[in-house]
Design a protein around this motif. Structure first.
Motif, PDB file in Angstrom:
ATOM      1  N   HIS A  59       0.852  -1.188   0.000  1.00  0.00           N
ATOM      2  CA  HIS A  59       0.000   0.000   0.000  1.00  0.00           C
ATOM      3  C   HIS A  59       0.889   1.240   0.000  1.00  0.00           C
ATOM      4  CE1 HIS A  59      -3.250   2.737   1.063  1.00  0.00           C
ATOM      5  NE2 HIS A  59      -2.497   3.208   2.017  1.00  0.00           N
ATOM      6  N   SER A  90       1.739  -4.700  -9.876  1.00  0.00           N
ATOM      7  CA  SER A  90       0.403  -5.187 -10.209  1.00  0.00           C
ATOM      8  C   SER A  90      -0.257  -4.174 -11.138  1.00  0.00           C
ATOM      9  CB  SER A  90      -0.422  -5.329  -8.931  1.00  0.00           C
ATOM     10  OG  SER A  90      -0.643  -4.039  -8.358  1.00  0.00           O
ATOM     11  N   PHE A  91      -1.401  -4.533 -11.680  1.00  0.00           N
ATOM     12  CA  PHE A  91      -2.138  -3.600 -12.531  1.00  0.00           C
ATOM     13  C   PHE A  91      -2.416  -2.307 -11.767  1.00  0.00           C
ATOM     14  CE2 PHE A  91      -6.173  -1.729 -13.895  1.00  0.00           C
ATOM     15  CZ  PHE A  91      -5.862  -1.422 -15.210  1.00  0.00           C
ATOM     16  N   HIS A  92      -2.852  -2.433 -10.516  1.00  0.00           N
ATOM     17  CA  HIS A  92      -3.165  -1.267  -9.687  1.00  0.00           C
ATOM     18  C   HIS A  92      -1.920  -0.380  -9.521  1.00  0.00           C
ATOM     19  CE1 HIS A  92      -4.846   1.154  -6.454  1.00  0.00           C
ATOM     20  NE2 HIS A  92      -3.758   0.893  -5.754  1.00  0.00           N
ATOM     21  N   ILE A  93      -0.786  -0.979  -9.222  1.00  0.00           N
ATOM     22  CA  ILE A  93       0.429  -0.192  -9.020  1.00  0.00           C
ATOM     23  C   ILE A  93       0.913   0.402 -10.336  1.00  0.00           C
ATOM     24  CG2 ILE A  93       2.865  -0.327  -8.351  1.00  0.00           C
ATOM     25  CD1 ILE A  93       2.035  -2.145  -6.061  1.00  0.00           C
ATOM     26  N   VAL A  95      -1.030   1.472 -12.776  1.00  0.00           N
ATOM     27  CA  VAL A  95      -1.892   2.643 -12.982  1.00  0.00           C
ATOM     28  C   VAL A  95      -1.450   3.765 -12.056  1.00  0.00           C
ATOM     29  CG1 VAL A  95      -4.249   3.517 -12.707  1.00  0.00           C
ATOM     30  CG2 VAL A  95      -3.863   1.327 -13.846  1.00  0.00           C
ATOM     31  N   LEU A  96      -1.250   3.445 -10.784  1.00  0.00           N
ATOM     32  CA  LEU A  96      -0.824   4.440  -9.806  1.00  0.00           C
ATOM     33  C   LEU A  96       0.531   5.035 -10.194  1.00  0.00           C
ATOM     34  CD1 LEU A  96      -1.473   5.752  -7.058  1.00  0.00           C
ATOM     35  CD2 LEU A  96      -0.312   3.819  -5.990  1.00  0.00           C
TER      36      LEU A  96
END
Length: 139
Positions: A59, A90-93, A95-96
């Motif tokens: 996180h 990851s996909f989330h990271i 994008v971030l």
């Protein structure tokens, strides 16, 4: 070097590589420490590269994202970073990371560098080594 086991830390590798190892919950203070190592390493160098290992990151706090986008010393310090390679995102990271990179480019247009994502560290290191060879060939 890490200040305690399991924390986010940065290390440097001569001649021109800074490695950020992000572990667990990454705070604004973590990002400040990473930038501090990076800034000390870059003193007197014409360029450097950053490898960001996020395989064990869980996180990123809003403060960490803000500080990462602003850059060292809130953008007051311009570092000679020529490329950033992120490993294990990851996909989330991804994008971030892309959003933070774009925000950084808007906040500090003179302090931006290409950002690429890789599955493995050897792939990232190969890409950074190629960038280094290209820059050194132009000098």
């Amino acid at each position: 070097m890490p200040s305690a086991p399991g924390e986010t830390f940065a290390l440097t590798e001569e001649p021109d590589l800074i490695v950020w190892r992000m572990i667990g919950h990454v705070s604004g203070d973590d990002i400040r420490r990473l930038f501090d190592v990076q800034q000390r390493f870059c003193e007197g160098w014409p360029h450097a590269f950053v490898l960001v290992d996020v395989r064990r990151a869980e996180h990123f706090t809003p403060e960490a994202r803000r500080i990462a986008a602003e850059g060292p010393a809130g953008g007051a310090v311009v570092l000679p970073i020529r490329a950033n390679a992120v490993v294990g995102a990851s996909f989330h990271i991804r994008v971030l990371g892309t959003l933070v990179s774009r925000a950084a480019a808007l906040l500090n247009p003179t302090n931006t560098a290409p950002l690429r994502f890789f599955e493995t560290e050897p792939e990232a290191r190969a890409w950074l080594a190629e960038r280094s060879r290209e820059i050194n060939a132009r000098r």
